[in-house]
Design an enzyme around this catalytic site. Structure first.
Site, PDB file in Angstrom:
ATOM      1  N   THR A 240      -6.520  -7.088   7.361  1.00 35.23           N
ATOM      2  CA  THR A 240      -7.308  -8.301   7.201  1.00 35.23           C
ATOM      3  C   THR A 240      -8.574  -7.917   6.467  1.00 35.23           C
ATOM      4  OG1 THR A 240      -8.394  -7.946   9.309  1.00 35.23           O
ATOM      5  CG2 THR A 240      -6.494  -9.383   9.307  1.00 35.23           C
ATOM      6  N   SER A 244      -8.454 -11.549   1.907  1.00 39.16           N
ATOM      7  CA  SER A 244      -7.028 -11.764   2.108  1.00 39.16           C
ATOM      8  C   SER A 244      -6.553 -11.191   3.431  1.00 39.16           C
ATOM      9  CB  SER A 244      -6.236 -11.110   0.969  1.00 39.16           C
ATOM     10  OG  SER A 244      -6.288  -9.704   1.109  1.00 39.16           O
ATOM     11  N   ASP A 384     -11.196  -2.891  -9.750  1.00 42.99           N
ATOM     12  CA  ASP A 384     -11.529  -2.531  -8.365  1.00 42.99           C
ATOM     13  C   ASP A 384     -10.756  -1.261  -8.009  1.00 42.99           C
ATOM     14  OD1 ASP A 384     -12.699  -2.609  -5.893  1.00 42.99           O
ATOM     15  OD2 ASP A 384     -11.328  -4.094  -5.061  1.00 42.99           O
TER      16      ASP A 384
HETATM   17  P1  ADP Z   1      -7.816  -6.819  -0.267  1.00 40.46           P
HETATM   18  O1  ADP Z   1      -8.271  -7.668  -1.402  1.00 40.46           O
HETATM   19  O2  ADP Z   1      -7.990  -7.453   1.059  1.00 40.46           O
HETATM   20  O3  ADP Z   1      -8.349  -5.399  -0.348  1.00 40.46           O
HETATM   21  P2  ADP Z   1      -5.251  -5.587  -0.850  1.00 40.46           P
HETATM   22  O4  ADP Z   1      -4.281  -6.099  -1.841  1.00 40.46           O
HETATM   23  O5  ADP Z   1      -6.000  -4.345  -1.200  1.00 40.46           O
HETATM   24  O6  ADP Z   1      -6.227  -6.763  -0.450  1.00 40.46           O
HETATM   25  O7  ADP Z   1      -4.464  -5.357   0.504  1.00 40.46           O
HETATM   26  C1  ADP Z   1      -5.103  -4.911   1.659  1.00 40.46           C
HETATM   27  C2  ADP Z   1      -4.325  -3.803   2.306  1.00 40.46           C
HETATM   28  O8  ADP Z   1      -3.021  -4.238   2.646  1.00 40.46           O
HETATM   29  C3  ADP Z   1      -4.129  -2.616   1.407  1.00 40.46           C
HETATM   30  O9  ADP Z   1      -5.189  -1.712   1.514  1.00 40.46           O
HETATM   31  C4  ADP Z   1      -2.840  -2.024   1.896  1.00 40.46           C
HETATM   32  O10 ADP Z   1      -3.078  -1.162   2.992  1.00 40.46           O
HETATM   33  C5  ADP Z   1      -2.080  -3.228   2.390  1.00 40.46           C
HETATM   34  N1  ADP Z   1      -1.147  -3.701   1.366  1.00 40.46           N
HETATM   35  C6  ADP Z   1      -1.361  -4.632   0.423  1.00 40.46           C
HETATM   36  N2  ADP Z   1      -0.281  -4.820  -0.341  1.00 40.46           N
HETATM   37  C7  ADP Z   1       0.659  -3.980   0.128  1.00 40.46           C
HETATM   38  C8  ADP Z   1       2.019  -3.694  -0.238  1.00 40.46           C
HETATM   39  N3  ADP Z   1       2.628  -4.321  -1.250  1.00 40.46           N
HETATM   40  N4  ADP Z   1       2.692  -2.768   0.476  1.00 40.46           N
HETATM   41  C9  ADP Z   1       2.089  -2.129   1.489  1.00 40.46           C
HETATM   42  N5  ADP Z   1       0.828  -2.349   1.885  1.00 40.46           N
HETATM   43  C10 ADP Z   1       0.107  -3.270   1.223  1.00 40.46           C
HETATM   44 MN    MN Z   2      -7.973  -3.738  -1.442  1.00 43.40          MN
END
Ligand code: ADP
Ligand code: MN
Length: 495
Positions: A240, A244, A384
């Site tokens: 969380t 997102s 980022d």
């Molecule tokens: P935010 O904008 O909240 O940082 P992210 O896309 O970085 O969103 O997702 C947050 C976390 O969720 C990531 O750090 C990762 O640990 C996990 N995550 C996101 N997408 C995936 C994926 N496709 N497979 C596995 N883990 C994911």
């Molecule tokens: Mn992230």
């Protein structure tokens, strides 16, 4: 003698074992019931609201869907009443505060309404009722204090108007009815306890969008994905963040079109709160791909655009062969993609994993290559990029989180790239990779530009000058440079 004859004295024999087994059966049944209908409180919390306790049992979902439908109907009725009461009157009253469904959750307000119209805060507290400072009116003998029985009674009657509209007070308001304090207070008590029920609902809704949970509308979207067979189950929350919430799910077996759904999926739900996204304006507002659409959008649409942006960017990366999640489907602000990891365990972020020096070096060169590919083949800057958004899986680095990625000719594109380079180069230099270029060398290697400044300040200044040149070109020619001019292709670094 009894006219009905002698009562039969034969008693039904019942062994101890029978009695015991009956008791046992009852206990078993009770246990089963408890399992089937867990605590009412737990059910009321909703599947995604508690975070840990994620239960996607469809009965509960169904109940919640029905409740939402019910609330919508209730609101519709409220609107009808509002209209009836107001008529053509210039002065109108609003029942807005008594609605059950948050305006963002209702379909009607979704597409036409713009910023101004959604400003109204349905959770705004009522103005406190003011009482006369003096506490009395009149002169001499005719003085009446606020405690006067008649005045007080009338006032009490009038105050009934403050009760929620669903609270039936009859037509006493229109008459010269005097309510005693005692009666009024009893009524008030009742009205408020009724009101509190819906207030609690409101609060929960507000919370659910503001914090880690997802709102009812999103829950419905997720439910539909499971119901359609696209997803098998949604197992739980992986992360969380501020912007997102990411869930893990097992893919279903309903292949959409030509796409096969991955065995494990990640569901990224872009938050429907607006605050966090406001300061990301600069990423999207200046992105010419979204320029025409930005001005006429409501907040909900802007959030969907982040999801859309992530999808487009992931697709570009996929096409270039960069290891990244594969897009499964985009529905509004919910993006489903393939899961990087295994058996519900997400791959560790680069910052959390300890790599051998050999792997570290391998990771570095891989990232260098990916940054070049991203820039040249995808025409993107991650914007980022850091050890937080790179996962280590299957012996290689995977890039994630590209909703904010922009094209290099974005007004701040090169600055974003420089920041990415700084993060990467610092991480690997600290990580003991002797070959790691410094941030300025890395920037040139990725962009193919040849900025010669040997210190950070001058380098930054040259970057900004290039960006300005590009902006001037936009001003004069109405379009962007297709790329920044460079001395040919950037060198390809390899081990
Ligand atoms: P935010 O904008 O909240 O940082 P992210 O896309 O970085 O969103 O997702 C947050 C976390 O969720 C990531 O750090 C990762 O640990 C996990 N995550 C996101 N997408 C995936 C994926 N496709 N497979 C596995 N883990 C994911
Ligand atoms: Mn992230």
């Amino acid at each position: 003698q009894c006219p009905w004859g002698a009562p039969s004295t034969t008693s039904i024999s019942c062994s101890l074992a029978d009695v015991m087994s009956e008791q046992l059966a009852k206990e078993l049944q009770l246990e089963e019931e408890n399992a089937a209908f867990p605590e009412v409180v737990a059910a009321a919390e909703g599947p995604f609201i508690t975070g840990e306790n994620i239960d996607t049992s469809s009965d509960l979902m169904l109940a919640q869907m029905l409740q939402m439908e019910f609330d919508r109907e209730y609101d519709a009725q409220l609107r009808r009443e509002e209209k009836k009461i107001n008529g053509d009157s210039k002065v109108s009253i609003s029942f807005e505060n008594y609605r059950k469904v948050h305006p963002y959750d209702s379909d009607s307000s979704e597409d036409e309404v713009d910023w101004q119209d959604t400003r109204h805060d349905p959770y705004r507290a009522d103005k406190p009722t003011t009482t006369s400072r003096r506490g009395f009116i009149g002169k001499g003998k005719d003085i009446t204090t606020k405690h006067d029985e008649v005045v007080c009674g009338r006032k009490n009657t009038a105050r009934m108007e403050n009760f929620a509209p669903e609270f039936q007070v009859g037509d006493g308001i229109g008459m010269d009815l005097k309510l005693s304090n005692q009666v009024f207070n009893a009524l008030k008590q009742h009205a408020y306890s009724e009101e509190r029920r819906s207030a609690r609902l409101h609060e929960k809704k507000e919370h659910s969008t503001a914090e880690k949970a997802v709102d009812p509308k999103t829950r419905l979207l997720l439910y539909k994905m499971v119901n359609s067979g696209m997803l098998e189950t949604i197992t739980g929350c992986i992360s969380t963040g501020k912007e997102s919430v990411v869930f893990h799910a097992y893919g279903g077996n309903s292949a959409t079109e030509d796409k096969v759904i991955p065995a494990e999926c990640a569901i990224k739900v872009f938050k429907t709160t607006l605050n966090e996204f406001k300061n990301r304006d600069k990423y999207i507002k200046d992105d010419y791909r979204f320029k025409d659409r930005f001005s006429k959008l409501n907040p909900r649409k802007i959030i969907r655009m982040w999801a859309e942006k992530e999808m487009h960017n992931l697709t570009r990366m996929q096409n270039a062969g960069i290891p990244c999640p594969q897009v499964v489907i985009l529905k509004k602000h919910v993006l489903v993609m393939s899961f990087i990891g295994q058996d519900q365990v997400p791959a560790p972020k680069l910052k959390d994993v300890t790599l051998s020096s050999e792997d570290m070096k391998k990771a570095y060169y891989q990232i260098l290559n990916m940054m070049q590919q991203l820039y040249r083949e995808c025409n993107l800057v991650h914007a980022d990029l850091s050890e937080y958004n790179m996962l280590w899986h299957d012996g290689k680095v995977w890039l994630i989180d590209v909703s904010q990625s922009v094209e290099p000719t974005h007004p701040h594109g090169l600055e974003f790239l420089f920041r990415d380079c700084r993060n990467v180069s610092q991480f690997f230099q600290k990580g003991g990779v002797a070959e790691a270029l410094n941030e300025r060398e890395l920037f040139n290697a990725v962009s193919g530009l040849n900025i010669t400044a040997d210190n950070e300040v001058d380098f930054q200044a040259e970057i900004e000058a290039l960006e300005k040149m590009n902006e001037d070109h936009v001003q004069n020619h109405g379009k962007k440079l297709s790329t920044f001019s460079s001395d040919g292709d950037p060198p390809i670094y390899d081990e």
